[in-house]
Design a protein around this motif. Structure first.
Motif, PDB file in Angstrom:
ATOM      1  N   ASN A  50       0.823  -1.206   0.000  1.00 56.68           N
ATOM      2  CA  ASN A  50       0.000   0.000   0.000  1.00 56.68           C
ATOM      3  C   ASN A  50       0.855   1.252   0.000  1.00 56.68           C
ATOM      4  OD1 ASN A  50      -2.775  -1.006   0.100  1.00 56.68           O
ATOM      5  ND2 ASN A  50      -2.051  -1.978   1.981  1.00 56.68           N
ATOM      6  N   THR A  97       4.329  -6.607   4.285  1.00 59.43           N
ATOM      7  CA  THR A  97       3.035  -5.922   4.423  1.00 59.43           C
ATOM      8  C   THR A  97       2.369  -6.243   5.751  1.00 59.43           C
ATOM      9  OG1 THR A  97       0.864  -5.607   3.417  1.00 59.43           O
ATOM     10  CG2 THR A  97       1.786  -7.800   3.256  1.00 59.43           C
ATOM     11  N   SER A  98       1.452  -5.402   6.137  1.00 60.62           N
ATOM     12  CA  SER A  98       0.651  -5.735   7.324  1.00 60.62           C
ATOM     13  C   SER A  98      -0.744  -6.173   6.894  1.00 60.62           C
ATOM     14  CB  SER A  98       0.584  -4.543   8.274  1.00 60.62           C
ATOM     15  OG  SER A  98       0.331  -3.359   7.561  1.00 60.62           O
ATOM     16  N   SER A  99      -0.909  -6.372   5.578  1.00 60.07           N
ATOM     17  CA  SER A  99      -2.224  -6.776   5.077  1.00 60.07           C
ATOM     18  C   SER A  99      -2.473  -8.259   5.323  1.00 60.07           C
ATOM     19  CB  SER A  99      -2.315  -6.495   3.576  1.00 60.07           C
ATOM     20  OG  SER A  99      -3.412  -7.185   3.035  1.00 60.07           O
ATOM     21  N   ILE A 100      -3.718  -8.581   5.724  1.00 58.29           N
ATOM     22  CA  ILE A 100      -4.099 -10.001   5.823  1.00 58.29           C
ATOM     23  C   ILE A 100      -5.229 -10.279   4.830  1.00 58.29           C
ATOM     24  CG2 ILE A 100      -3.360 -10.499   8.185  1.00 58.29           C
ATOM     25  CD1 ILE A 100      -6.376  -9.888   8.951  1.00 58.29           C
ATOM     26  N   ASP A 101      -5.375  -9.352   3.861  1.00 58.85           N
ATOM     27  CA  ASP A 101      -6.400  -9.504   2.831  1.00 58.85           C
ATOM     28  C   ASP A 101      -6.032 -10.678   1.920  1.00 58.85           C
ATOM     29  OD1 ASP A 101      -8.196  -9.240   0.755  1.00 58.85           O
ATOM     30  OD2 ASP A 101      -8.133  -7.039   0.808  1.00 58.85           O
ATOM     31  N   PRO A 102      -6.911 -11.675   1.806  1.00 60.31           N
ATOM     32  CA  PRO A 102      -6.582 -12.843   0.968  1.00 60.31           C
ATOM     33  C   PRO A 102      -6.314 -12.460  -0.491  1.00 60.31           C
ATOM     34  CG  PRO A 102      -8.820 -13.016   1.874  1.00 60.31           C
ATOM     35  CD  PRO A 102      -8.201 -11.815   2.477  1.00 60.31           C
ATOM     36  N   ARG A 103      -6.863 -11.326  -0.916  1.00 58.63           N
ATOM     37  CA  ARG A 103      -6.629 -10.926  -2.301  1.00 58.63           C
ATOM     38  C   ARG A 103      -5.152 -10.617  -2.537  1.00 58.63           C
ATOM     39  NH1 ARG A 103     -11.075  -6.381  -2.937  1.00 58.63           N
ATOM     40  NH2 ARG A 103     -10.343  -6.125  -0.795  1.00 58.63           N
ATOM     41  N   GLN A 135       4.795 -10.967   6.588  1.00 60.68           N
ATOM     42  CA  GLN A 135       3.924 -10.127   7.415  1.00 60.68           C
ATOM     43  C   GLN A 135       4.774  -9.296   8.370  1.00 60.68           C
ATOM     44  OE1 GLN A 135       0.485 -10.066   7.786  1.00 60.68           O
ATOM     45  NE2 GLN A 135      -0.049 -11.597   6.228  1.00 60.68           N
ATOM     46  N   LYS A 136       4.347  -8.034   8.535  1.00 59.02           N
ATOM     47  CA  LYS A 136       4.989  -7.171   9.536  1.00 59.02           C
ATOM     48  C   LYS A 136       4.523  -7.622  10.918  1.00 59.02           C
ATOM     49  CE  LYS A 136       5.316  -2.873   6.874  1.00 59.02           C
ATOM     50  NZ  LYS A 136       4.754  -1.515   6.747  1.00 59.02           N
ATOM     51  N   HIS A 173     -10.473  -4.874   6.102  1.00 53.07           N
ATOM     52  CA  HIS A 173      -9.075  -5.129   5.737  1.00 53.07           C
ATOM     53  C   HIS A 173      -8.227  -3.882   5.886  1.00 53.07           C
ATOM     54  CE1 HIS A 173      -9.274  -9.250   4.688  1.00 53.07           C
ATOM     55  NE2 HIS A 173     -10.267  -9.077   3.823  1.00 53.07           N
ATOM     56  N   HIS A 218      -5.219  -3.626   8.295  1.00 53.11           N
ATOM     57  CA  HIS A 218      -3.909  -3.284   7.729  1.00 53.11           C
ATOM     58  C   HIS A 218      -3.288  -2.093   8.451  1.00 53.11           C
ATOM     59  CE1 HIS A 218      -1.428  -0.855   4.958  1.00 53.11           C
ATOM     60  NE2 HIS A 218      -0.872  -2.042   4.674  1.00 53.11           N
ATOM     61  N   ARG A 256      -2.458  -2.847  12.078  1.00 57.52           N
ATOM     62  CA  ARG A 256      -1.323  -3.773  12.141  1.00 57.52           C
ATOM     63  C   ARG A 256      -0.018  -3.081  11.774  1.00 57.52           C
ATOM     64  NH1 ARG A 256      -1.614  -9.310  11.724  1.00 57.52           N
ATOM     65  NH2 ARG A 256      -0.058  -9.243  10.073  1.00 57.52           N
TER      66      ARG A 256
END
Lengths: 134, 617
Positions: free
Chosen positions: A65, A93-99, A119-120, B403, B407, B410
């Motif tokens: 992002n 990233t800190s995203s856990i979005d499966p996309r 993952q962060k 999300h 995000h 996190r």
């Protein structure tokens, strides 16, 4: 431990860049660590390196992002560069979005570069592990 | 001494007697016959003289011997009627009479038997009996009774059927007054009185009068009465007539009429369109609902017409093909969803059925169509689908938001944990200071993020947003006032072309936010090459009031960023103030008010945002 020539960090968050730099420099040996605030600046610089036969960084830390050009857009543009060497690209990233997970798998499958998904926050052990020439 | 009749002298006289006559002696032997007798009973005119009477008529009863013997004693008795077969084999009926035969000394020497031929009379009587029997049977079967009225002696006769219809006993003797009295008071009694009067006074016959009587036992009955005068030598002597019980037929036909009425009421008041078509697909019956649908008051305007006169050619052709199929295969079409387009272009959704009508040979003579207007239902279905779509879009939005939240939180917490880790092992005091500064920075970032998220949540969860009608110009002036320092510093110009009385329906706070955000963006992303100009205009279109904000700024590559334009934390310009939150928030506010945003942009030329305010709120 093999010495690494150049490392690049692409992230818009100054604190993350600071942290990564600190972790990398205390864990591995390398010539230089460059950082860019978004994908657009990074791809412009790397394309310039490639066109002028400069050394492409062996390891790239990539945030997803980011403003203007995000991590995926950068990857798409980067993979179009006909680089022969196998570059290690660590997505952080800190995203856990499966996309995002799916996007990673998609890029991983269509590239000869080594692309990892992390993952962060990243601890010292992980840094040592993912900061090796592929 | 046996007296022997002297016959020879008188025999010639006897032979000439015009009625068949025979003289017999006391031994029953035929002594002399008239020629008329001989011609009836003897072939070839041969005389049966000196034969016994019983030999000539073997079928004669022996009772006759007694009758004849009485006659010989001077007591002649009637012998009655008897059938004999003559010489030619014909059946003849004779009435036999006898008288003692006296000689000149007044002694009975035998009997004289005379026959009178009553064959015709007997035959007539038989015929009459037969006719009477026939008539009686006929009346019993048809329930048609007879009556006769004799004007001269004011006598009324009813046959047994007529009596039975009146439910009076067999021995009842009617007269003309009580006969009229049996008719039900009112129309029936008046009508029969009139008819009788007309018949008696003017010789007018009447027939097929359908009237009601009240029988002797008090039952109401429908009867059919007829009567006509009879004349004797040109003078009216009476009336004869018929009297028929037609109660069942009348009741049945009344019931049929009632049933037809009921059916018609049902068909007319069913909340569905009903029609009947003949084999040529001409409409032969339509109900009220169908009339209303076709926009006519009188069904006559439609009857006899085909679909080709009521619908566009193509759909009429389709419908005709379907009619033919239903009537040919005898398979009904049930509950088929159709869309009917009328000649005026109006469309109606129907759930329609076509059922073949069969005659008693099992061949279709037409079809009955039943169509239920489901346009409203369809609209509701569409609305529902829309709601489901909205729900699914919102669901997606929510997940996306989750999300983003995850995000952002996190990434901040990751920074905290990393920095704290460094702090723990850091020896260098300067570096420690540096890290603490960064921790403060991270904490501020987190607070800002939380503020942003809060704002988004409050827009999306506040369902009680109060939408009011607001003068758009007032709000534009307010916003320009608030941004005046920023605008003048940027050397931008705002051109307001919104009509003075233009109103929009919006949440006041949202309208403030929308105006501030779009004007700020328009100025912020100005092209440094030229003076910034922002043009505001407004118009009404359909259910929307549309605010247009056009600038001559940098423009956005919509092909590249179109999808992300209103995304959270998406920025597309290398600009130090770009936070990627403003458009995201305004988009949420517009969505919350059932509005929408459209954008047109060209790099190097400028951007135009159209904000749609829903007037149906």
């Amino acid at each position: 431990m093999k010495k690494i020539s150049d490392i690049t960090i692409i992230d818009d968050d100054a604190i993350t860049v600071f942290g990564l730099r600190k972790l990398i420099s205390s864990s591995v040996e390398c010539n230089s660590i460059e950082s860019y605030a978004n994908g657009k600046i990074a791809i412009d610089a790397l394309t310039d390196f490639f066109n002028n036969d400069h050394q492409i960084p062996q390891i790239i830390f990539l945030d997803i992002n980011m403003p203007i050009m995000d991590g995926w857009e950068f990857l798409e543009a980067f993979l179009e560069l006909p680089i022969k060497e196998r570059i290690r690209i660590n997505i952080v990233t800190s995203s856990i979005d499966p996309r995002d997970q799916k996007q990673w798998e998609f890029f991983k499958s269509k590239s000869h570069h080594l692309i990892t998904f992390n993952q962060k926050p990243i601890d010292r052990n992980t840094i040592t592990e993912i900061t090796q020439v592929s | 001494m046996i007296k022997v009749p002297l016959v020879s002298n008188t025999s010639y006289i006897i032979r000439q007697l015009p009625t068949p006559t025979a003289f017999i002696d006391t031994d029953h032997n035929i002594v002399q016959t008239s020629d008329t007798w001989t011609s009836i009973f003897n072939e070839n005119g041969e005389s049966s003289k000196s034969k016994s009477l019983f030999a000539v008529f073997p079928k004669l009863s022996h009772k006759w011997k007694m009758v004849l013997d009485n006659c010989f004693n001077g007591n002649p008795q009637p012998m009655g009627i008897h059938q004999v077969i003559d010489a030619k084999g014909q059946e003849l009926w004779f009435e036999w009479t006898n008288a003692p035969w006296y000689d000149m000394d007044e002694n009975i020497i035998g009997a004289i038997i005379q026959l009178s031929n009553i064959t015709d009379a007997v035959n007539n009587e038989l015929e009459l009996n037969k006719k009477n029997l026939l008539l009686q049977q006929q009346t019993e079967i048809t329930k048609i009774g007879r009556w006769e009225y004799n004007i001269v002696d004011n006598q009324l006769f009813w046959c047994s059927t007529t009596k039975a219809i009146h439910e009076v006993p067999e021995h009842f003797s009617p007269d003309i007054e009580n006969a009229i009295y049996y008719f039900k008071e009112g129309h029936s009694r008046n009508a029969i009185s009139m008819a009788l009067f007309e018949a008696q006074n003017n010789g007018k016959a009447y027939s097929n009068l359908k009237l009601q009587i009240i029988t002797d036992t008090g039952k109401e009955k429908w009867v059919m009465a007829g009567g006509k005068p009879i004349y004797n030598k040109g003078e009216m002597v009476g009336l004869i007539g018929t009297f028929q019980d037609i109660h069942e037929q009348v009741e049945a036909s009344i019931k049929t009429i009632d049933n037809e009425k009921l059916l018609r009421i049902l068909i007319d008041n069913l909340p569905v369109n009903v029609y009947i078509k003949d084999t040529e697909s001409r409409k032969v019956l339509i109900n009220k609902a169908e009339c209303e649908y076709l926009g006519v008051k009188d069904p006559k305007e439609i009857l006899g017409k085909t679909d080709f006169e009521l619908y566009p050619y193509e759909s009429a052709e389709k419908s005709r093909a379907e009619d033919l199929r239903v009537m040919k295969t005898l398979k009904p079409v049930i509950g088929k969803e159709t869309v009917n387009t009328r000649l005026n272009g109006k469309q109606t959704s129907f759930l329609s059925s076509k059922i073949p009508l069969l005659n008693n040979k099992g061949i279709a003579y037409g079809l009955v169509g039943i169509s239920l207007d489901i346009s409203k239902l369809k609209e509701k279905e569409k609305e529902l689908r829309n709601i489901i779509n909205i729900a699914s879009v919102q669901n997606k939005k929510l997940l996306n938001f989750a999300h983003i939240v995850s995000h952002n939180l996190r990434s901040h917490s990751a920074n905290f944990s990393m920095l704290l880790n460094f702090l723990e092992s850091e020896k260098d005091e300067d570096e420690k200071k540096n890290i603490i500064e960064m921790l403060t920075q991270a904490s501020n970032n987190l607070l800002e993020t939380l503020d942003n998220l809060n704002e988004v949540v409050s827009i999306n969860t506040n369902t009680n947003i109060e939408i009011t009608e607001i003068n758009l110009n007032d709000k534009v002036l307010d916003a320009s006032q608030n941004l005046s320092a920023f605008i003048s510093n940027s050397k931008a110009k705002i051109e307001n072309n919104i009509p003075a009385d233009f109103k929009v329906k919006s949440v006041p706070a949202y309208l403030d936010s929308i105006l501030t955000n779009f004007i700020t963006n328009a100025v912020k992303y100005r092209d440094p090459e030229r003076e910034s100009l922002v043009v505001l205009s407004a118009e009404k279109k359909g259910d929307y009031s549309i605010l247009t904000i056009a600038d001559n700024g940098l423009g956005i590559d919509l092909k590249k960023y179109g999808e992300k334009l209103f995304g959270m934390y998406k920025t597309f310009h290398d600009h130090k103030d770009a936070r990627g939150i403003g458009l995201y928030l305004t988009k949420n506010q517009i969505d919350a008010m059932n509005g929408k945003v459209e954008v047109v942009s060209e790099i190097g030329k400028g951007t135009e945002f159209k904000i749609f305010f829903n007037e149906k709120n």
